[in-house]
Design an enzyme around this catalytic site. Structure first.
Site, mmCIF file in Angstrom:
data_model
loop_
_atom_site.group_PDB
_atom_site.id
_atom_site.type_symbol
_atom_site.label_atom_id
_atom_site.label_comp_id
_atom_site.label_asym_id
_atom_site.label_seq_id
_atom_site.Cartn_x
_atom_site.Cartn_y
_atom_site.Cartn_z
ATOM 1 N N HIS A 186 -45.285 38.662 4.262
ATOM 2 C CA HIS A 186 -46.693 38.437 4.610
ATOM 3 C C HIS A 186 -46.796 37.940 6.059
ATOM 4 O O HIS A 186 -47.290 36.831 6.326
ATOM 5 C CB HIS A 186 -47.317 37.417 3.653
ATOM 6 C CG HIS A 186 -48.604 37.871 3.040
ATOM 7 N ND1 HIS A 186 -48.690 38.894 2.125
ATOM 8 C CD2 HIS A 186 -49.888 37.443 3.229
ATOM 9 C CE1 HIS A 186 -49.945 39.067 1.754
ATOM 10 N NE2 HIS A 186 -50.702 38.205 2.423
ATOM 11 N N GLY A 191 -54.442 41.776 6.749
ATOM 12 C CA GLY A 191 -54.033 43.164 6.907
ATOM 13 C C GLY A 191 -52.627 43.447 6.411
ATOM 14 O O GLY A 191 -52.071 44.521 6.680
#
Length: 260
Positions: A186, A191
């Site tokens: 992450h 996004g």
């Protein structure tokens, strides 16, 4: 493949290969671009952008987006702009080699109307948690002091894999693993899901050719989004304690999407 990987787990590769249907490659070879596509518009790229966005909660229909892209139908900017940005990122990926720098550029494109410019294409420096709609902690991502290092290891593995002679089923295995490891790191403020799904498709295209862009994986993940998220959650709550031996059900989703 003789060179060892740094972050991509391989323990499930043999089990994955045993479960892999030979008909998947046959279906892949039969994929063709839609007849409504032209030099300025790709139907399947629209499918990718729309359904990857819908997974993240964007309220848009494929028919509307196609009318917007192909016929010039005008909608309110809020309805199409984030999907336009993701479509541009797919176009960029289709025209460029998968490198660490280009992955950052693709993220900057797809977050143009999501993040502040200073955070577009930039690895995060803060903590990252994934929270459910009812306020429960769903996942604790890699801590800020580890993100750059973990992404370097992932990028090193991508380079090794891109330069390795892989069988068809191995290409799909590693594409799914790249997707999964990326979203578990992450690395961005937002996004991450969109970028992870794009990374998966980008790797496939680099290894299998342009036909890979016709795979409707994002549509399949959206149609099975509860299963998609459940399979991602199976690995555990915290980055340092992830168990990739629980990843087989996630890895098996990509071959299923080829059969659409």
């Amino acid at each position: 493949m003789t060179q060892a990987l740094k972050i991509i787990p391989t323990a499930l590769l043999e089990a994955y290969k045993k479960s892999f249907s030979t008909t998947v490659q046959q279906h892949f070879e039969e994929l063709r671009e839609s007849e409504i596509s032209n030099e300025n518009f790709s139907f399947y790229m629209s499918v990718s952008a729309v359904f990857s966005s819908k997974i993240e909660g964007e309220d848009i229909e494929l028919d509307s987006f196609i009318k917007h892209k192909r016929l010039g139908v005008h909608y309110q900017p809020d309805y199409t702009q984030k999907i336009d940005d993701l479509y541009s990122a797919y176009e960029f990926a289709a025209a460029h080699v998968l490198t660490p720098e280009n992955l950052l550029r693709a993220h900057a494109l797809l977050t143009k109307n999501i993040l502040h410019r200073s955070q577009q294409g930039t690895v995060r420096k803060g903590n990252m948690f994934v929270i459910t709609d009812d306020g429960k902690m769903e996942y604790v991502a890699a801590t800020p002091d580890k993100v750059a290092y973990e992404m370097q290891r992932l990028n090193d593995d991508i380079e090794v894999l891109l330069n390795s002679d892989l069988e068809f089923d191995e290409v799909l295995f590693y594409a799914s693993m790249l997707h999964l490891v990326f979203v578990k790191i992450h690395p961005f403020e937002d996004g991450n899901g969109r970028t992870g799904r794009l990374l998966e498709k980008w790797f496939l295209a680099q290894k299998l050719g342009a036909k890979a862009w016709f795979i409707q994986s994002e549509k399949y993940y959206y149609n099975q989004h509860q299963t998609y998220y459940s399979n991602i959650r199976k690995l555990g709550l915290e980055y340092d304690d992830l168990n990739y031996n629980q990843a087989l059900s996630f890895l098996q989703m990509l071959p299923q999407s080829v059969m659409l």
